[in-house]
Motif scaffolding. Structure first.
Motif, PDB file in Angstrom:
ATOM      1  N   ILE A  23       0.839  -1.203   0.000  1.00 49.98           N
ATOM      2  CA  ILE A  23       0.000   0.000   0.000  1.00 49.98           C
ATOM      3  C   ILE A  23       0.875   1.255   0.000  1.00 49.98           C
ATOM      4  N   ALA A  24       1.864   1.300   0.887  1.00 48.27           N
ATOM      5  CA  ALA A  24       2.740   2.470   0.982  1.00 48.27           C
ATOM      6  C   ALA A  24       3.462   2.715  -0.339  1.00 48.27           C
ATOM      7  N   ASN A  25       3.959   1.659  -0.948  1.00 45.22           N
ATOM      8  CA  ASN A  25       4.694   1.788  -2.206  1.00 45.22           C
ATOM      9  C   ASN A  25       3.785   2.247  -3.339  1.00 45.22           C
ATOM     10  N   GLU A  26       2.584   1.687  -3.415  1.00 47.22           N
ATOM     11  CA  GLU A  26       1.644   2.056  -4.479  1.00 47.22           C
ATOM     12  C   GLU A  26       1.231   3.533  -4.356  1.00 47.22           C
ATOM     13  N   GLU A  35       8.161  11.014   0.270  1.00 42.56           N
ATOM     14  CA  GLU A  35       8.418   9.896   1.187  1.00 42.56           C
ATOM     15  C   GLU A  35       7.097   9.418   1.779  1.00 42.56           C
ATOM     16  N   VAL A  36       7.145   8.218   2.352  1.00 45.20           N
ATOM     17  CA  VAL A  36       6.024   7.694   3.136  1.00 45.20           C
ATOM     18  C   VAL A  36       6.571   7.368   4.522  1.00 45.20           C
ATOM     19  N   ARG A  37       5.879   7.875   5.527  1.00 40.93           N
ATOM     20  CA  ARG A  37       6.268   7.604   6.915  1.00 40.93           C
ATOM     21  C   ARG A  37       5.320   6.566   7.514  1.00 40.93           C
ATOM     22  N   PHE A  38       5.901   5.535   8.087  1.00 41.22           N
ATOM     23  CA  PHE A  38       5.137   4.520   8.809  1.00 41.22           C
ATOM     24  C   PHE A  38       5.039   4.987  10.251  1.00 41.22           C
ATOM     25  N   MET A  39       3.811   5.180  10.720  1.00 37.80           N
ATOM     26  CA  MET A  39       3.577   5.762  12.034  1.00 37.80           C
ATOM     27  C   MET A  39       2.878   4.739  12.936  1.00 37.80           C
ATOM     28  N   VAL A  62       8.941  -2.463  12.359  1.00 34.86           N
ATOM     29  CA  VAL A  62       8.796  -1.464  11.291  1.00 34.86           C
ATOM     30  C   VAL A  62      10.179  -1.058  10.782  1.00 34.86           C
ATOM     31  N   GLU A  63      11.095  -0.774  11.698  1.00 30.53           N
ATOM     32  CA  GLU A  63      12.457  -0.380  11.294  1.00 30.53           C
ATOM     33  C   GLU A  63      13.073  -1.422  10.371  1.00 30.53           C
ATOM     34  N   MET A  64      12.963  -2.683  10.757  1.00 29.69           N
ATOM     35  CA  MET A  64      13.565  -3.764   9.968  1.00 29.69           C
ATOM     36  C   MET A  64      12.916  -3.876   8.584  1.00 29.69           C
ATOM     37  N   ALA A  65      11.615  -3.699   8.525  1.00 22.99           N
ATOM     38  CA  ALA A  65      10.887  -3.876   7.267  1.00 22.99           C
ATOM     39  C   ALA A  65      11.197  -2.782   6.246  1.00 22.99           C
ATOM     40  N   ILE A  66      11.485  -1.573   6.733  1.00 20.77           N
ATOM     41  CA  ILE A  66      11.637  -0.438   5.803  1.00 20.77           C
ATOM     42  C   ILE A  66      13.081   0.019   5.620  1.00 20.77           C
ATOM     43  N   GLU A  67      14.023  -0.568   6.335  1.00 15.10           N
ATOM     44  CA  GLU A  67      15.390  -0.031   6.367  1.00 15.10           C
ATOM     45  C   GLU A  67      16.072   0.046   4.999  1.00 15.10           C
ATOM     46  N   GLU A  68      15.684  -0.765   4.051  1.00 10.63           N
ATOM     47  CA  GLU A  68      16.363  -0.746   2.763  1.00 10.63           C
ATOM     48  C   GLU A  68      15.602   0.025   1.688  1.00 10.63           C
ATOM     49  N   ILE A  69      14.484   0.647   2.056  1.00  9.55           N
ATOM     50  CA  ILE A  69      13.685   1.424   1.105  1.00  9.55           C
ATOM     51  C   ILE A  69      13.965   2.903   1.380  1.00  9.55           C
ATOM     52  N   PRO A  70      14.658   3.592   0.459  1.00 11.88           N
ATOM     53  CA  PRO A  70      15.117   4.955   0.762  1.00 11.88           C
ATOM     54  C   PRO A  70      14.000   5.979   0.969  1.00 11.88           C
ATOM     55  N   TYR A  71      12.815   5.736   0.448  1.00  9.88           N
ATOM     56  CA  TYR A  71      11.724   6.702   0.587  1.00  9.88           C
ATOM     57  C   TYR A  71      10.722   6.314   1.677  1.00  9.88           C
ATOM     58  N   PHE A  72      11.034   5.311   2.464  1.00 14.90           N
ATOM     59  CA  PHE A  72      10.226   4.951   3.631  1.00 14.90           C
ATOM     60  C   PHE A  72      10.945   5.423   4.890  1.00 14.90           C
ATOM     61  N   ARG A  73      10.165   5.989   5.828  1.00 15.31           N
ATOM     62  CA  ARG A  73      10.714   6.478   7.090  1.00 15.31           C
ATOM     63  C   ARG A  73       9.843   5.984   8.251  1.00 15.31           C
ATOM     64  N   LEU A  74      10.410   6.022   9.429  1.00 12.93           N
ATOM     65  CA  LEU A  74       9.685   5.698  10.653  1.00 12.93           C
ATOM     66  C   LEU A  74       9.277   7.010  11.310  1.00 12.93           C
ATOM     67  N   GLU A  75       8.013   7.129  11.708  1.00  7.37           N
ATOM     68  CA  GLU A  75       7.486   8.335  12.366  1.00  7.37           C
ATOM     69  C   GLU A  75       7.010   7.936  13.765  1.00  7.37           C
ATOM     70  N   LEU A  76       7.645   8.493  14.794  1.00  9.94           N
ATOM     71  CA  LEU A  76       7.347   8.103  16.178  1.00  9.94           C
ATOM     72  C   LEU A  76       6.610   9.182  16.969  1.00  9.94           C
TER      73      LEU A  76
END
Length: 191
Positions: A23-26, A35-39, A62-76
């Motif tokens: 979903i985030a990628n699409e 970018e897309v932030r996973f919150m 979440v960190e592990m799942a997105i760490e290699e995607i440059p346009y995904f970030r973690l939002e805390l």
């Protein structure tokens, strides 16, 4: 100057699965976001989170799942205060912290159906662009302004994955491998 375009995908992510990533990628590509932030949610007022992973485990997955995607970030941001997490309050805080950013709040069809019950929904709809993705079993129809994005549909939920893990049923290809390895190592969701 054009505003930075940031998608926000909130959820308990207990655990984060391939449906979330898809979903985030699409949406990222469909709307040409920066970018897309996973919150991960703090304490959602509408969900009972007992029986799930701790906040620390959810954040780590979440960190592990997105760490290699440059346009995904973690939002805390939802962990910066206590009490129930209401989306309106979170978006206002995000906009104060990141002025000049145009936020796109990504929601599934089940949440679109639930919008009339959200706290301060009319005000929230004026603060953020809702982006909806269809989900099996939901109408995805609302009187609120939601920009619908067509994505491949995967009928997958974190609840189903927790049940499968608890019952020893294979979850290969449903979770990022690093997340599955972490769940196994930490013995999460086992009965």
């Amino acid at each position: 100057m054009t505003a930075k375009k940031v998608g926000i995908l909130g959820g308990t992510f207990d655990p984060l699965h391939v449906g979330h990533l898809l979903i985030a990628n699409e949406v990222y590509h469909a709307l040409s976001l920066d970018e897309v932030r996973f919150m991960p949610s703090g304490r959602p007022p509408h969900k009972n989170t007992s029986g799930g992973a701790s906040d620390e485990h959810r954040i780590k997955m979440v960190e592990m799942a997105i760490e290699e995607i440059p346009y995904f970030r973690l939002e805390l941001i939802e962990f910066e205060r206590s009490g129930p997490s209401y989306t309106y309050d979170t978006i206002i805080r995000l906009k104060k912290r990141d002025p000049g950013v145009q936020f796109y709040f990504i929601i599934g069809g089940d949440m679109i159906d639930y919008l009339p019950r959200w706290s301060r929904i009319t005000e929230l709809a004026g603060e953020v662009q809702f982006v909806g993705v269809r989900r099996h079993g939901s109408s995805g129809e609302t009187d609120y302004p939601v920009q619908m994005i067509q994505t491949p549909m995967i009928d997958l939920s974190s609840t189903l994955l927790r049940q499968r893990i608890r019952n020893g049923i294979d979850v290969t290809f449903l979770l990022p491998q690093k997340v599955y390895d972490y769940i196994t190592k930490e013995e999460l969701y086992e009965s």
